[in-house]
Write a protein that holds these residues in place. Sequence first.
Motif, PDB file in Angstrom:
ATOM      1  N   ASN A   8      -4.106   2.683   1.127  1.00 49.73           N
ATOM      2  CA  ASN A   8      -3.867   2.019   2.402  1.00 49.73           C
ATOM      3  C   ASN A   8      -2.578   1.209   2.383  1.00 49.73           C
ATOM      4  OD1 ASN A   8      -4.453  -0.336   0.987  1.00 49.73           O
ATOM      5  ND2 ASN A   8      -6.458  -0.653   1.954  1.00 49.73           N
ATOM      6  N   GLN A   9      -2.332   0.471   3.461  1.00 54.24           N
ATOM      7  CA  GLN A   9      -1.074  -0.247   3.624  1.00 54.24           C
ATOM      8  C   GLN A   9      -0.902  -1.357   2.598  1.00 54.24           C
ATOM      9  OE1 GLN A   9      -3.671  -0.430   5.550  1.00 54.24           O
ATOM     10  NE2 GLN A   9      -4.114  -2.568   6.079  1.00 54.24           N
ATOM     11  N   SER A  10      -1.998  -1.808   1.990  1.00 56.64           N
ATOM     12  CA  SER A  10      -1.922  -2.869   0.995  1.00 56.64           C
ATOM     13  C   SER A  10      -1.735  -2.345  -0.421  1.00 56.64           C
ATOM     14  CB  SER A  10      -3.198  -3.724   1.052  1.00 56.64           C
ATOM     15  OG  SER A  10      -3.354  -4.300   2.337  1.00 56.64           O
ATOM     16  N   GLN A  82      -7.813   0.407   7.882  1.00 60.64           N
ATOM     17  CA  GLN A  82      -7.429  -0.515   8.936  1.00 60.64           C
ATOM     18  C   GLN A  82      -6.575   0.202   9.986  1.00 60.64           C
ATOM     19  OE1 GLN A  82      -8.413  -3.839   9.236  1.00 60.64           O
ATOM     20  NE2 GLN A  82      -9.817  -3.183   7.602  1.00 60.64           N
ATOM     21  N   ARG A  84      -3.602   0.841  12.949  1.00 60.18           N
ATOM     22  CA  ARG A  84      -2.199   0.515  13.226  1.00 60.18           C
ATOM     23  C   ARG A  84      -1.311   0.431  11.983  1.00 60.18           C
ATOM     24  NH1 ARG A  84      -5.297  -2.575  16.535  1.00 60.18           N
ATOM     25  NH2 ARG A  84      -5.225  -4.325  15.085  1.00 60.18           N
ATOM     26  N   ALA A  85      -1.780   0.908  10.851  1.00 61.41           N
ATOM     27  CA  ALA A  85      -0.970   0.853   9.628  1.00 61.41           C
ATOM     28  C   ALA A  85      -1.066   2.201   8.916  1.00 61.41           C
ATOM     29  CB  ALA A  85      -1.453  -0.263   8.709  1.00 61.41           C
ATOM     30  N   PRO A  86       0.063   2.725   8.436  1.00 60.12           N
ATOM     31  CA  PRO A  86       0.034   4.023   7.760  1.00 60.12           C
ATOM     32  C   PRO A  86      -0.571   3.921   6.367  1.00 60.12           C
ATOM     33  CG  PRO A  86       2.242   3.085   7.657  1.00 60.12           C
ATOM     34  CD  PRO A  86       1.429   2.163   8.521  1.00 60.12           C
ATOM     35  N   GLY A  87      -1.154   5.006   5.925  1.00 64.48           N
ATOM     36  CA  GLY A  87      -1.646   5.144   4.559  1.00 64.48           C
ATOM     37  C   GLY A  87      -1.214   6.507   4.026  1.00 64.48           C
ATOM     38  N   THR A 101       1.033  11.465   5.005  1.00 65.34           N
ATOM     39  CA  THR A 101       0.871  10.135   5.603  1.00 65.34           C
ATOM     40  C   THR A 101      -0.116  10.212   6.766  1.00 65.34           C
ATOM     41  OG1 THR A 101       3.126   9.501   4.988  1.00 65.34           O
ATOM     42  CG2 THR A 101       2.072   8.240   6.744  1.00 65.34           C
ATOM     43  N   TYR A 103      -2.785   7.968   9.762  1.00 68.46           N
ATOM     44  CA  TYR A 103      -3.244   6.783  10.482  1.00 68.46           C
ATOM     45  C   TYR A 103      -4.741   6.965  10.745  1.00 68.46           C
ATOM     46  CZ  TYR A 103       1.639   5.555  11.258  1.00 68.46           C
ATOM     47  OH  TYR A 103       2.957   5.222  11.072  1.00 68.46           O
TER      48      TYR A 103
END
Length: 283
Positions: A8-10, A82, A84-87, A101, A103
Motif C-alpha cells: 500500500n501507500q505506506s 485505503q 485515493r492512494a495507489p498501491g 499499480t 487503486y
Amino acid sequence: MVKIVCKNQSGDQITFGWFDPLWVSSIDGLGTDYDVYTSKNSGQDGENYNGSDAKLRNIVITLDVKKADYQVQRNRLYSFFQPRAPGVFYYYEGDESRKITYYVEKVEPGGDDNDQVRTLTVSLICPDPKFYALDDQLTQLAVWQGCIRFPLRITDPFVVTKKVNTLIGNVHNPSAVPMGLTVTFRASGTVVNPSLYDVNRHELMQINMTMHAGDVIVITTGDGRKRVKLISGGVTTNINNKMLYPPKWLQACQGDNLYRYNAESGIDSLSVTIKSTQAYWGA
C-alpha cells in the motif's frame, strides 16, 4: 506455486495465496481484455475494423477465511486497503514475477458460506492495464568511469575519472508491448540542445535548451507519463515546452532498438542513460 503480494501507500505489505489465513478462492482480471471498434455500412456483410485498445484492468480476489479468524482478517483488510492512494500488486508464479499499480475499489465481506469459512472480496482497479517486470533495464550510452585504483600511485597528470562514450546503445524488448523509456541527460559542462535519435525509426527527441554543469534532464515516455523535467541547483522544473516540436516520445518496440545521443555543442560534457521496464499484457 502462486503468491500474491499487495503493497500500500505506506509501504506495508500483505500476502495472499493458497494458504491461511487469507486463502485465495479465486482471482479474476489477470488476463487480457480489449475493446474492438467496428463500423457497418448499409448492405454490408460483416463490419469494418476501426481499431482496438486495452481496457482498464479490474483485479478481483475472493478470499476464504476461517470463521474463528474472520473479524481480525476483515479489519486487517479494511485498514490496509485505503482509498485515493495507489498501491502495487505483485504476482509470483514459478520463476516469473510481475507488478502493476492499483487503486482500491472495494473490500466486501461475504455471508456465511459454510460452517468453516466466510468470504472476503477485494476489488482493485488498474488504470494502466499493463503488468511490468520487477527490475529495470539500464542502458548506458555515456558514463564517467573512475580511474583510481589501490594501491594508489600518484602520476602526472593524475586522472580521477574518464568519460566512456558509447554514442549508440541498444534497448532490447522481447515483448510485443512497447516499452516507455526514462532518458537521463547529465551535463558536466555547457551542453546545447541534447537529443536522442531512434536509428531504426528515424525519429528525433530533442530538448531545445542550454544545460550547465550539474544540470540533469529526465524524460519519461511511457503512456500516461510523458513529461520532461529539469533538475538544476536542487530545483525541479517541468520543461515539456522545451521539447522539439512536434514532440517525439521515443519508445522501445519489439526487438532491438538502437539509440544515438547527440548535442549541437558540448557533447563531450554530456552523459546519457536509458532506463526501461519490460511490459506484459497479462500476468
